[in-house]
Design a protein around this motif. Structure first.
Motif, PDB file in Angstrom:
ATOM      1  N   ASN A  19       0.819  -1.197   0.000  1.00 48.17           N
ATOM      2  CA  ASN A  19       0.000   0.000   0.000  1.00 48.17           C
ATOM      3  C   ASN A  19       0.858   1.254   0.000  1.00 48.17           C
ATOM      4  OD1 ASN A  19      -2.466  -1.507   0.265  1.00 48.17           O
ATOM      5  ND2 ASN A  19      -1.901  -1.852   2.403  1.00 48.17           N
ATOM      6  N   GLU A  20       0.424   2.257  -0.761  1.00 46.99           N
ATOM      7  CA  GLU A  20       1.117   3.525  -0.861  1.00 46.99           C
ATOM      8  C   GLU A  20       2.550   3.344  -1.377  1.00 46.99           C
ATOM      9  OE1 GLU A  20      -1.630   6.218   1.952  1.00 46.99           O
ATOM     10  OE2 GLU A  20       0.068   5.388   3.030  1.00 46.99           O
ATOM     11  N   ARG A  36       5.945   5.971   2.411  1.00 48.22           N
ATOM     12  CA  ARG A  36       6.171   6.121   3.835  1.00 48.22           C
ATOM     13  C   ARG A  36       7.627   6.392   4.194  1.00 48.22           C
ATOM     14  NH1 ARG A  36       3.179   2.898   8.213  1.00 48.22           N
ATOM     15  NH2 ARG A  36       4.539   3.177   9.974  1.00 48.22           N
ATOM     16  N   VAL A  42       4.503  22.604  -9.510  1.00 50.20           N
ATOM     17  CA  VAL A  42       3.778  21.463 -10.073  1.00 50.20           C
ATOM     18  C   VAL A  42       2.295  21.805 -10.248  1.00 50.20           C
ATOM     19  CG1 VAL A  42       3.101  19.066  -9.680  1.00 50.20           C
ATOM     20  CG2 VAL A  42       5.370  19.840  -8.987  1.00 50.20           C
ATOM     21  N   GLY A  48      11.137  23.097  -9.839  1.00 52.87           N
ATOM     22  CA  GLY A  48      11.849  22.757  -8.610  1.00 52.87           C
ATOM     23  C   GLY A  48      10.823  22.468  -7.523  1.00 52.87           C
ATOM     24  N   GLN A  52       9.684  22.346  -3.468  1.00 51.85           N
ATOM     25  CA  GLN A  52      10.008  22.884  -2.132  1.00 51.85           C
ATOM     26  C   GLN A  52      10.277  21.759  -1.140  1.00 51.85           C
ATOM     27  OE1 GLN A  52       6.772  25.398  -0.860  1.00 51.85           O
ATOM     28  NE2 GLN A  52       7.082  26.869  -2.518  1.00 51.85           N
ATOM     29  N   ASN A  53       9.536  20.673  -1.320  1.00 54.14           N
ATOM     30  CA  ASN A  53       9.642  19.569  -0.363  1.00 54.14           C
ATOM     31  C   ASN A  53      10.788  18.642  -0.759  1.00 54.14           C
ATOM     32  OD1 ASN A  53       9.261  17.524   1.480  1.00 54.14           O
ATOM     33  ND2 ASN A  53       7.052  17.385   1.168  1.00 54.14           N
ATOM     34  N   GLY A  97      11.962  16.290   1.432  1.00 59.93           N
ATOM     35  CA  GLY A  97      11.966  15.207   2.418  1.00 59.93           C
ATOM     36  C   GLY A  97      11.725  13.832   1.822  1.00 59.93           C
ATOM     37  N   LYS A  98      11.914  12.812   2.656  1.00 58.04           N
ATOM     38  CA  LYS A  98      11.727  11.441   2.212  1.00 58.04           C
ATOM     39  C   LYS A  98      10.354  10.899   2.601  1.00 58.04           C
ATOM     40  CE  LYS A  98      15.286   8.449   2.096  1.00 58.04           C
ATOM     41  NZ  LYS A  98      15.853   8.488   0.737  1.00 58.04           N
ATOM     42  N   VAL A  99       9.895  11.250   3.819  1.00 61.29           N
ATOM     43  CA  VAL A  99       8.662  10.639   4.325  1.00 61.29           C
ATOM     44  C   VAL A  99       7.423  11.323   3.750  1.00 61.29           C
ATOM     45  CG1 VAL A  99       7.308  10.117   6.399  1.00 61.29           C
ATOM     46  CG2 VAL A  99       9.804  10.005   6.469  1.00 61.29           C
ATOM     47  N   PHE A 100       6.602  10.528   3.100  1.00 62.57           N
ATOM     48  CA  PHE A 100       5.331  10.980   2.550  1.00 62.57           C
ATOM     49  C   PHE A 100       5.437  12.327   1.823  1.00 62.57           C
ATOM     50  CE2 PHE A 100       0.973  10.289   1.883  1.00 62.57           C
ATOM     51  CZ  PHE A 100       0.788   8.947   2.183  1.00 62.57           C
ATOM     52  N   ASN A 101       6.352  12.364   0.887  1.00 61.34           N
ATOM     53  CA  ASN A 101       6.562  13.595   0.116  1.00 61.34           C
ATOM     54  C   ASN A 101       5.524  13.658  -1.011  1.00 61.34           C
ATOM     55  OD1 ASN A 101       7.424  15.664  -1.516  1.00 61.34           O
ATOM     56  ND2 ASN A 101       9.602  15.193  -1.262  1.00 61.34           N
ATOM     57  N   THR A 102       4.371  14.282  -0.725  1.00 63.56           N
ATOM     58  CA  THR A 102       3.306  14.346  -1.737  1.00 63.56           C
ATOM     59  C   THR A 102       3.664  15.339  -2.848  1.00 63.56           C
ATOM     60  OG1 THR A 102       2.117  15.771  -0.171  1.00 63.56           O
ATOM     61  CG2 THR A 102       1.350  13.528  -0.385  1.00 63.56           C
ATOM     62  N   ASN A 103       4.591  16.216  -2.596  1.00 61.01           N
ATOM     63  CA  ASN A 103       5.074  17.149  -3.607  1.00 61.01           C
ATOM     64  C   ASN A 103       5.794  16.377  -4.719  1.00 61.01           C
ATOM     65  OD1 ASN A 103       7.340  20.029  -3.486  1.00 61.01           O
ATOM     66  ND2 ASN A 103       5.684  19.587  -4.879  1.00 61.01           N
ATOM     67  N   SER A 126       3.265  14.317  -6.684  1.00 64.85           N
ATOM     68  CA  SER A 126       2.527  15.142  -7.649  1.00 64.85           C
ATOM     69  C   SER A 126       3.367  15.428  -8.890  1.00 64.85           C
ATOM     70  CB  SER A 126       2.126  16.482  -7.024  1.00 64.85           C
ATOM     71  OG  SER A 126       1.356  16.275  -5.884  1.00 64.85           O
ATOM     72  N   ASP A 167      11.655  14.125   8.806  1.00 68.41           N
ATOM     73  CA  ASP A 167      12.957  14.316   8.168  1.00 68.41           C
ATOM     74  C   ASP A 167      13.666  15.559   8.702  1.00 68.41           C
ATOM     75  OD1 ASP A 167      12.775  12.151   6.317  1.00 68.41           O
ATOM     76  OD2 ASP A 167      11.373  13.353   5.152  1.00 68.41           O
ATOM     77  N   GLU A 215       4.625  23.752  -0.564  1.00 70.19           N
ATOM     78  CA  GLU A 215       4.591  22.394  -1.111  1.00 70.19           C
ATOM     79  C   GLU A 215       5.065  21.341  -0.111  1.00 70.19           C
ATOM     80  OE1 GLU A 215       7.024  22.869  -4.648  1.00 70.19           O
ATOM     81  OE2 GLU A 215       5.232  22.819  -5.910  1.00 70.19           O
ATOM     82  N   THR A 216       5.577  21.783   1.022  1.00 70.36           N
ATOM     83  CA  THR A 216       6.069  20.783   1.981  1.00 70.36           C
ATOM     84  C   THR A 216       4.928  20.173   2.797  1.00 70.36           C
ATOM     85  OG1 THR A 216       6.418  22.345   3.809  1.00 70.36           O
ATOM     86  CG2 THR A 216       8.237  22.071   2.245  1.00 70.36           C
ATOM     87  N   SER A 220       2.044  17.836   3.663  1.00 74.27           N
ATOM     88  CA  SER A 220       1.572  16.534   3.184  1.00 74.27           C
ATOM     89  C   SER A 220       0.146  16.276   3.653  1.00 74.27           C
ATOM     90  CB  SER A 220       2.490  15.415   3.682  1.00 74.27           C
ATOM     91  OG  SER A 220       3.749  15.517   3.067  1.00 74.27           O
TER      92      SER A 220
END
Lengths: 566, 317
Positions: A150-151, A173, A437, A479, A481-482, A484-490, A493, B13, B46-47, B49
């Protein structure tokens, strides 16, 4: 990590779940990879029902003929025959699996009327049929102990030794990339509605599977065939089921006339969707609309019927338009709803477009909205889409399982993920840019809805083609903004947008290629259907310079093309 | 309209502190809370979630707390939660660990659903066609399958707050759907499974799940239905059954609740009753013992209450 399964299914809507169950019954090791939890899938959105000729006075031939006619003779009749013949037993099986279908007075399965159908053959669960079926599919996947990732979002297919042998996917995740080795891959990841704005489609419908298959050489077929549903809400594009008209609701214009009598004197509001949407748009363009809408009038159906059989749409009209369907007509307009086109597959779900070498992608299957088997041709009939999921889900699950038994895993390891990891790292490391995006997606959606909608012409389509190419160019500079690794919805998208841009390019080029009007494709510059030149599918192959278009014969068994009236 | 939104943030993070960020965005008049969040994450920050998909309250992705209460943000109008343009507060669901910002770890939730044997188990040979079932049975079940498994009820369940092992409202409502399906052949085993510790008898009928359910499923009602089914099936050897029977008995006979007796009656085994002794002592020390102590007496007019009970019981028998 490296995971290994005989059959891997991408997408956990009803098609994917049904395929998984059948593969499991065949005894192979099957798993489902999905970017959302199974019950979040877009199968939920099917409200009205599922077709089958179970009734004594009905026949599979009648169901098949209605489907062929609905498709404007572009559907492949061998596949349509299978669909109609196998529908009754699949509906019974769904009932045995626990679906809580509405009943008649005798406790048997009850039906409602639906658009384009010559017999009331739509079985239903209130106006939540898709949700009810999807949840039962999920329950059965638990019963059969089918593992689901999942996910997880697939980033590419693994193509080795001339066959598809798995995929690479990112785990939302953790942000980690993993290799999934499989002897067969079934793509069941849904449509591409979000390339249009507005759309009835969920935010997850981003053409991912189509783009994945296209990039390993699978052709996308009949992508110009985009269905605009006649009754969507102007505020956010939400869908009000055709079941409302099936139960007897009217469509009226600003003069209070039931205008469908002009366009479809026999079937009226229950003509096929392309016809009703075109009629509405004609009324609106002629100044007989109200703020760009026509009115859906349910008042004469009465509060009891509305609250029992149309409860969900009563809620939607209340929440999104502030309308009480019991006492007021509701403004509606045609809205992007479904794509008949998709990954070219045969009636076993195999990605195959001819018998010669090089005319298939071995190991790859496609089912559901992401595929083009071609049941729906130029226009899908309501309540045939849920049916397609179970019939071809089952058939592809069986076929893929049998195929997998003859195959070996490819010799790939963790390092295969490195290609995708590099691409994603590069995307994350790009500096901030003015193009976000969301902005690009909105420009894409506006363009598609403006130029690739109910009425099309060469100038508009050329504008759309140019705009999509421009957006593809600009995408290379975005480019995020996000970082990060965890749940990066950016990040998600962005990857989804990349998929939509590839698919949208194919949609616009295909619409430009087909110089006639058939089904959902209405070209004001070529307003007639032209069987002599265009009774054929469009195939789009990926090349470095964009889609290469080609034609493919339509399979005709019993029903020769005729003039189409309702 | 202008929407002012205060959003709970957590970035595993980054520096891992839980805090709020404030945003102001311009939205259409009939905008939902989700529209605000989408506008923020697409055009401002955008950060952020968020899980969301269908925008029609059918997929269950976007359950979270608005002003302290769980809801689906896609069908919560801004005008309802901020009628005068007030700032609203959006937080992740409760009773589940936060992964990032408004995204929670749903495994807790799915595991509860999986624990109730959530698939139909017909007995005997299948009919050639469909099972013949009265439409009214199906209509009753359709009320429970309106549930989209969004998790809002689990988020705000007050029992789960103190006992994470509780099956919880969503799973138990789904449990009823199978126990009451005339096509299922394992009703008795199901009712036994759902009667176990952490099951249907652990609900305290606080009404939170009824209040927050965005689909009108009212899980608590189905938990109460499950209890009736369990009792009717003869599954009476449970603290919950004894509790409700003692409660009814004391009100029927005396016109009001005998709290001390209720506690004693609820436990079946003598050894369990003994465990109440220290509780009783603490109750006295904290001054919480009912004034009547163990000497419960009839209220004036109790016979009228008795008569109501007898009339109702007569009707039910």
């Amino acid at each position: 990590m490296v995971f290994e399964h005989d059959v891997l299914i991408i997408g956990a809507g009803l098609a994917g779940l049904r395929a998984g169950i059948e593969a499991k019954r065949k005894g192979v090791d099957v798993a489902i990879l999905t970017k959302v939890y199974p019950v979040r899938s877009h199968t939920n959105a099917a409200q009205g029902g599922i077709n089958a000729s179970l009734d004594e006075g009905d026949s599979w031939e009648s169901h098949a003929y209605d489907t062929v006619k609905g498709s404007d003779y572009l559907g492949d009749q061998d596949a349509i025959e299978i669909l109609a013949q196998e529908a009754p037993s699949d509906i019974i099986e769904l009932e045995h699996m626990g679906v809580i279908f509405n009943r008649d007075e005798e406790g048997r399965l009850g039906t409602r009327a639906f658009g384009g159908a010559s017999h009331a053959r739509t079985y239903f669960v209130a106006d939540i049929t898709g949700q009810a079926l999807l949840h039962v599919g999920y329950e059965q996947s638990l019963k059969y102990k089918i593992p689901t990732y999942n996910e997880f979002f697939a980033t590419s297919l693994i193509y080795e030794d001339g066959a598809v042998k798995g995929c690479v996917a990112i785990e939302m995740r953790t942000g980690e990339l993993h290799v999934f080795k499989a002897k067969a891959v079934i793509i069941a990841s849904g449509g591409v509605g979000r390339a249009f704005e507005p759309s009835t489609n969920a935010l997850i419908c981003t053409g991912d599977g189509m783009a994945l298959a296209y990039r390993v050489g699978a052709p996308l077929m009949d992508m110009e065939m985009v269905q605009y549903h006649p009754t969507t809400l102007p505020s956010n594009g939400a869908l009000l089921t055709e079941g409302a008209r099936g139960e007897g609701a009217y469509l009226v214009n600003s003069n209070g006339d039931r205008f469908m009598s002009t366009y479809a004197p026999n079937m009226l509001e229950l003509a096929s969707r392309d016809v009703v949407s075109r009629s509405e748009q004609t009324e609106i363009n002629a100044g007989r609309g109200i703020d760009g809408c026509v009115m859906l009038d349910c008042r004469h159906l009465g509060a009891d019927l509305i609250h029992s059989k149309l409860r969900q749409i009563w809620e939607l009209a209340r929440d999104f338009s502030g309308v009480d369907l019991v006492t007021e007509p509701c403004p509606v307009r045609p809205g992007m709803h479904y794509i008949m086109g998709g990954i070219k597959a045969n009636f076993n779900g195999q990605v195959k477009w001819g018998e010669s070498a090089g005319q298939s992608v071995p190991g790859l299957y496609a089912i559901g909205e992401t595929s083009c088997i071609s049941i729906h041709g130029g226009n899908r009939l309501g309540a045939n889409s849920l049916l397609e999921l179970v019939v071809f889900g089952r058939r592809s699950g069986l076929h893929a399982a049998e195929y997998a038994m003859t195959q070996k895993h490819a010799n790939v390891g963790e390092s295969r993920a490195e290609i995708d990891r590099k691409k994603i790292t590069a995307l994350l490391e790009r500096p901030q840019a003015s193009d976000m995006v969301g902005k690009l997606r909105m420009e894409l959606g506006d363009t598609m809805n403006q130029h690739v909608a109910v009425f099309r012409d060469e100038a508009g389509l050329k504008t759309a083609v140019a705009k999509v190419k421009e957006l593809k160019q600009r995408y290379q500079g975005i480019g995020l903004q996000n970082k990060g690794k965890v749940f990066n919805t950016n990040l998600l998208s962005a990857l989804e947008l990349e998929n939509m841009l590839d698919v949208a390019e194919v949609i616009t080029e295909s619409a430009l290629y087909r110089k006639e009007s058939r089904g959902a494709q209405f070209r004001t510059d070529y307003p007639e259907r032209n069987d002599a030149e265009w009774l054929k599918h469009t195939l789009a192959f990926q090349t470095d310079s964009g889609p290469r278009l080609d034609a493919l014969e339509v399979t005709i068994t019993k029903w020769q093309p005729q003039k189409r009236t309702y | 309209m202008e929407a002012k939104v205060r959003v709970a943030r957590y970035d595993p993070d980054g520096n891992r502190d839980h805090h709020f960020d404030e945003y102001t965005v311009q939205l259409a008049e009939n905008a939902m809370v989700l529209d605000a969040l989408i506008d923020i994450r697409e055009n401002v920050d955008e950060t952020l979630s968020v899980r969301c998909s269908c925008r029609s309250a059918i997929c269950g992705s976007c359950a979270m707390r608005v002003n302290g209460k769980a809801t689906l943000v896609c069908n919560t109008p801004m005008s309802r939660v901020a009628p005068n343009g007030e700032q609203i507060t959006v937080e992740p669901m409760g009773n589940m660990p936060v992964l990032k910002d408004l995204v929670v770890d749903l495994e807790v939730f799915w595991n509860k659903v999986k624990a109730i044997t959530p698939w139909i188990q017909p007995e005997g040979p299948k009919p050639e066609r469909e099972y013949i079932v009265a439409d009214e049975h199906m209509q009753n079940l359709i009320n429970t399958v309106q549930c989209i498994l969004c998790g809002a009820c689990v988020s705000d369940c007050t029992v789960l707050e103190v006992d994470p092992s509780f099956m919880g409202p969503a799973a138990l409502a789904k449990a009823y759907r199978f126990a009451a399906d005339p096509r299922d052949g394992h009703k008795q085993e199901r009712l036994e499974l759902y009667s176990q510790a952490s099951g249907m008898w652990d609900c305290t009928h606080c009404f939170q799940c009824v209040e927050v359910c965005p689909k009108g499923v009212a899980p608590m009602d189905w938990i109460l239905e499950l209890r009736r089914e369990a009792e009717a099936a003869g599954l009476k050897d449970h603290n919950g059954v004894r509790h409700s029977e003692s409660l009814a008995h004391s009100v029927k006979e005396s016109g009001w609740l005998d709290e001390a007796k209720l506690a004693m009656d609820s436990y079946g085994k003598f050894s369990d009753k003994l465990k109440l002794v220290p509780v009783g002592v603490r109750t006295i020390l904290k001054g919480k013992m009912p004034k009547t102590g163990p000497f419960h007496h009839k209220r004036p007019g109790a016979e009228h209450v008795t008569r109501i009970f007898e009339e109702l019981e007569g009707k039910h028998s």
